[in-house]
Structure formats: structure tokens, C-alpha cells
Scaffold this motif. Sequence first.
Motif, PDB file in Angstrom:
ATOM      1  N   LEU A   1     -68.590  14.370  27.765  1.00 55.41           N
ATOM      2  CA  LEU A   1     -67.342  14.785  28.432  1.00 55.41           C
ATOM      3  C   LEU A   1     -66.588  15.782  27.558  1.00 55.41           C
ATOM      4  O   LEU A   1     -65.993  16.742  28.041  1.00 55.41           O
ATOM      5  CB  LEU A   1     -66.465  13.567  28.731  1.00 55.41           C
ATOM      6  CG  LEU A   1     -67.066  12.479  29.623  1.00 55.41           C
ATOM      7  CD1 LEU A   1     -66.071  11.347  29.831  1.00 55.41           C
ATOM      8  CD2 LEU A   1     -67.490  13.049  30.976  1.00 55.41           C
ATOM      9  N   LEU A   2     -66.658  15.554  26.274  1.00 50.69           N
ATOM     10  CA  LEU A   2     -65.931  16.400  25.309  1.00 50.69           C
ATOM     11  C   LEU A   2     -66.427  17.844  25.347  1.00 50.69           C
ATOM     12  O   LEU A   2     -65.665  18.789  25.156  1.00 50.69           O
ATOM     13  CB  LEU A   2     -66.165  15.803  23.920  1.00 50.69           C
ATOM     14  CG  LEU A   2     -65.159  16.055  22.817  1.00 50.69           C
ATOM     15  CD1 LEU A   2     -63.773  15.655  23.243  1.00 50.69           C
ATOM     16  CD2 LEU A   2     -65.566  15.252  21.580  1.00 50.69           C
ATOM     17  N   ARG A   3     -67.714  18.004  25.626  1.00 51.95           N
ATOM     18  CA  ARG A   3     -68.301  19.353  25.627  1.00 51.95           C
ATOM     19  C   ARG A   3     -67.819  20.206  26.788  1.00 51.95           C
ATOM     20  O   ARG A   3     -68.005  21.414  26.775  1.00 51.95           O
ATOM     21  CB  ARG A   3     -69.828  19.243  25.737  1.00 51.95           C
ATOM     22  CG  ARG A   3     -70.493  19.026  24.416  1.00 51.95           C
ATOM     23  CD  ARG A   3     -71.985  19.329  24.493  1.00 51.95           C
ATOM     24  NE  ARG A   3     -72.603  18.988  23.236  1.00 51.95           N
ATOM     25  CZ  ARG A   3     -73.148  17.787  22.969  1.00 51.95           C
ATOM     26  NH1 ARG A   3     -73.152  16.855  23.878  1.00 51.95           N
ATOM     27  NH2 ARG A   3     -73.674  17.551  21.782  1.00 51.95           N
ATOM     28  N   ASP A   4     -67.231  19.565  27.804  1.00 54.65           N
ATOM     29  CA  ASP A   4     -66.825  20.308  29.004  1.00 54.65           C
ATOM     30  C   ASP A   4     -65.424  20.891  28.795  1.00 54.65           C
ATOM     31  O   ASP A   4     -64.431  20.153  28.821  1.00 54.65           O
ATOM     32  CB  ASP A   4     -66.841  19.334  30.194  1.00 54.65           C
ATOM     33  CG  ASP A   4     -66.316  19.995  31.461  1.00 54.65           C
ATOM     34  OD1 ASP A   4     -66.052  21.221  31.442  1.00 54.65           O
ATOM     35  OD2 ASP A   4     -66.166  19.275  32.463  1.00 54.65           O
ATOM     36  N   PRO A   5     -65.316  22.223  28.603  1.00 57.76           N
ATOM     37  CA  PRO A   5     -64.002  22.789  28.284  1.00 57.76           C
ATOM     38  C   PRO A   5     -63.015  22.703  29.451  1.00 57.76           C
ATOM     39  O   PRO A   5     -61.811  22.853  29.258  1.00 57.76           O
ATOM     40  CB  PRO A   5     -64.317  24.264  27.953  1.00 57.76           C
ATOM     41  CG  PRO A   5     -65.648  24.536  28.559  1.00 57.76           C
ATOM     42  CD  PRO A   5     -66.379  23.234  28.653  1.00 57.76           C
ATOM     43  N   ALA A   6     -63.529  22.446  30.658  1.00 57.76           N
ATOM     44  CA  ALA A   6     -62.630  22.355  31.811  1.00 57.76           C
ATOM     45  C   ALA A   6     -61.947  20.980  31.881  1.00 57.76           C
ATOM     46  O   ALA A   6     -60.970  20.796  32.596  1.00 57.76           O
ATOM     47  CB  ALA A   6     -63.418  22.609  33.096  1.00 57.76           C
ATOM     48  N   ARG A   7     -62.483  20.039  31.141  1.00 54.71           N
ATOM     49  CA  ARG A   7     -61.938  18.676  31.181  1.00 54.71           C
ATOM     50  C   ARG A   7     -60.907  18.520  30.058  1.00 54.71           C
ATOM     51  O   ARG A   7     -61.208  18.815  28.900  1.00 54.71           O
ATOM     52  CB  ARG A   7     -63.082  17.681  30.978  1.00 54.71           C
ATOM     53  CG  ARG A   7     -62.671  16.218  30.931  1.00 54.71           C
ATOM     54  CD  ARG A   7     -63.874  15.351  30.670  1.00 54.71           C
ATOM     55  NE  ARG A   7     -64.817  15.414  31.777  1.00 54.71           N
ATOM     56  CZ  ARG A   7     -64.772  14.609  32.840  1.00 54.71           C
ATOM     57  NH1 ARG A   7     -63.844  13.687  32.946  1.00 54.71           N
ATOM     58  NH2 ARG A   7     -65.668  14.722  33.802  1.00 54.71           N
ATOM     59  N   PRO A   8     -59.704  18.031  30.382  1.00 52.28           N
ATOM     60  CA  PRO A   8     -58.732  17.830  29.300  1.00 52.28           C
ATOM     61  C   PRO A   8     -59.315  16.894  28.236  1.00 52.28           C
ATOM     62  O   PRO A   8     -60.026  15.952  28.576  1.00 52.28           O
ATOM     63  CB  PRO A   8     -57.538  17.177  29.995  1.00 52.28           C
ATOM     64  CG  PRO A   8     -57.690  17.504  31.437  1.00 52.28           C
ATOM     65  CD  PRO A   8     -59.172  17.674  31.693  1.00 52.28           C
TER      66      PRO A   8
END
Length: 405
Positions: free
Chosen positions: A385-392
Motif C-alpha cells: 500500500l505504501l508504494r502507491d503514491p495515490a494512496r495517503p
Amino acid sequence: MVVVGAGMAGVQTAVALREQGFTGTVTLIGAEPHQPYDRPPLSKAVLLGKAEGSAFDVDFEGLGIELRLGREVLGVRPGDHELDTAIGPVPYDVLVLAGGAEPIRLPGAEGVPGVHLLRTLDDAERLRPVLAGQHDVVVVGAGWIGAEFATAAREAGCAVTVVEAADRPLAGALPPEVAAPMAAWYTASGTVLRTHARVERVEPGAVVLDDGTRLPAGAVVVGIGARPATAWLAGSGIELGRHGEVVADERLRASAPDVYAVGDCASFPSARYGERLLVHHWDNALQGPRTVAANIVGGPTGEPPAVYDPVPYFWSEQFGRFVQYAGHHPSADTTLWRGDPSGPAWTVCWLREGRLVALLAVGRPRDLAQGRRLIESGTPMDPELLRDPARPLKAATAQGPSDRP
Ligand SMILES: Cc1cc2nc3c(=O)[nH]c(=O)nc-3n(C[C@H](O)[C@H](O)[C@H](O)COP(=O)(O)OP(=O)(O)OC[C@H]3O[C@@H](n4cnc5c(N)ncnc54)[C@H](O)[C@@H]3O)c2cc1C
């Protein structure tokens, strides 16, 4: 109460003492003649003439803080509870050492006309005409100060060459894979970055590298680091560390009775990171003084002593980018990217055992703000999840979705 050093840490200590109810006398002694001022604007707005100065907005008189400026403290005798100055001794009950740091000088460059440092308001004022005159500038050192100065000098229209002995910018501060993309920022701004470049000597009008290259220089700015300004403490019995800093404990007490140390001049043991930290950044000079004041003033009986164990934070403005860092990465076991480092905005996250220990955010202030809190709380993270820059960031914790704020 006597505070030595009227920079950020000294001023904040004096202010925090009053805020926390200290009613005794507070004397702030500073070597510089100017009204106490803030340093970060020196390499930014002040250099470009966009701001006249950066004096702190503090009503010293109203707070009952006695300022003694233009006065250098020459020594301390802890056994006598006395400081020595050129015009006689100054007694103290409690002493706070807040003398900050001073720039490391380039051997052989001292006294050569046109060679500058950038630490004080006087330094910035000497550099203003260099920028206004659009001189060819050589900057020695691709660290934080070198990058910020190069940014301002390019904005002013100077031709800028930065020479760096290491293979990349910020070699002392960041790992190679994180600093590597930053080299492109120099080039894109029109700054020439020469890595693996050692200065052999500086002559009036030129910097000569050890491969014989002669770089014409209307001015030379040396930004090769800073070290604690503690020479005056030698022989006092106050313990100094391997960088010459005052060795403080977790309450920011120095090794002599009734002496504290805070800001750029002092290191402290971090239980959070399991090592002693020497932090040369503004936020440390803001937060540390509150701990010092709390320990001096003391709380109601039974209150535990104030311990200093921050998540370090700093920012830098360079080449049109806002760079922010929180934490301390050396102990990390995993490095993760959010976003493409060749793009305008990205974040690097460092984790240890699944928890965030540090992060560097370029143009992503929300990541920084959320990441800082996640480092503080030690919340387990989900690497995918951390790798996804769109996710806070705050929605990339390892807890189930229902737990996410
Ligand atoms: C140009 C520049 C830009 C910066 N930009 C940033 C930034 O963008 N972000 C960031 O996080 N940090 C930045 N910093 C770092 C930040 O400014 C410092 O961490 C902060 O100023 C430290 O405060 P201090 O009070 O500990 O030390 P200082 O600011 O160094 O103040 C110490 C004062 O003590 C005085 N003193 C020393 N010895 C004696 C003595 N014996 N007797 C009397 N007085 C004495 C000194 O003259 C000095 O005025 C920058 C620093 C510089 C120089």
C-alpha cells in the motif's frame, strides 16, 4: 539563568523559560552584534534581496529577557558557576550552552579575496552584491547549503559551478540511490555539477582542481559542512564528543552541574533510534529548548523529568523543489519509493521491521506530515500500500481497512 548563544536555540530557551513560568533573571549573551535572527532565510530570501533580514519577532524587553549582544563568551568555570568574557566574569545559577555551529573552512582558502562562507547575516550581506552583479560563482560542496546557494545564484542570473569531492550531492546525508536523482536538478537549473572533483587550491579569481582544471570564479562559496562552535569550552571539564559537540544526556544536561546544552552545539542519546544524535537543523533548535526549560523550571512534585527524544525534521528549498525529511534512516532494513524519482514529486520511505523510521518527501508535504506522525507512533505499515503514491500514507498502515482513519 544565563544562555550563551543568541541564535534559534538560545532565543527559544529564553522564551520557553518565560512561557513555562520561570520568574528569575534570564540573560542571553550572543557574539553577533545583530538583533537575534533566523538562519534559514539567509540562503533563500535574504540572499536574493527579497527580505531585508530575518530578525525574530520576540519582545525581549516585554518578556524580561536581558540581551547582551556583540559579546563573546571566552570560557566557563563550572566549579565557580562563572563565565569569562572580555569585560569580566558573568556568574550563573544555571547555564544553557546554545552556541550553535560554525562552517568548516576550506584549508588554504582563508584570506583569499572573493572566498565566502554562508552562516551569518554578515555572510549573506556580503554575498548579495555577488548575486546582484551576476558573477561567475564556484560553490565548493554539494550539500544543503551548496544546493540552496546555487539555487539562489541561478535565480539571480549567475553562472554556477558546484564542485563536490564525492560521486553525488548530499553524500554525507543520503544513500546513493536517493541522492542520485538530485544530480539532475542541478543540470536542469543550468548549474554545472562536477562530482569526484577535489579542490587543490583557491586563487584570487579561480578554483584549481586536483586534476589541473582551472575554474574561473568571480566568487567562491564554501559549503562543506559545519561543526559545533565549542572551542571556547576546551579545558572547562565539560565533556565534548567526537565532533566537538557538547555531550548532553536525555534531559539535555551537559556533564557539569547546572549546565544544559541544546541546538546545533549538542548531541543527545536517542532511545528511539538507539544512538547518539547530533542534529544541525532548525526544528531541533525549536524543540530542544522546551525540554531544557521544562527541566529547569521543573513540574509539580512527582512529575517525571522531561526527556528529549524527537523525530528529527528538516526541510530544504532547492532548484524549485521543497524537500522535507523526518526521522533517521541508518537503522532501516527496507527502502521504498512512492512515485518516480525522475518526476517532480516523490517520497522515499525507510522502514525497520515494517515500521516507518524515516522519510524524505520531495514536493509531497502531506506525505511528510502524515509520515512524521506514523514514525512517532511506530505504526506497522503495509509495504504494498505504501508504494502507491495515490494512496495517503496514513491509509497505508498494516491494520485492516476498517481501522484506517
Ligand atoms: C544559511 C543557512 C540556512 C539554513 N536553512 C535551513 C533550512 O532550510 N532548514 C533547516 O531545518 N535548517 C536550516 N539551517 C540550520 C538551522 O538554521 C540551524 O540548525 C539553527 O540555526 C541552529 O540554531 P542554534 O541556535 O543551535 O545555532 P546558531 O543558529 O548557530 O546560533 C548560535 C549563536 O551562538 C553564538 N555563539 C557561539 N559561540 C558563542 C560564544 N562563545 N559566546 C557568545 N555567543 C556565541 C553564535 O555567534 C550564534 O549567533 C540553515 C542554516 C544556515 C546557516
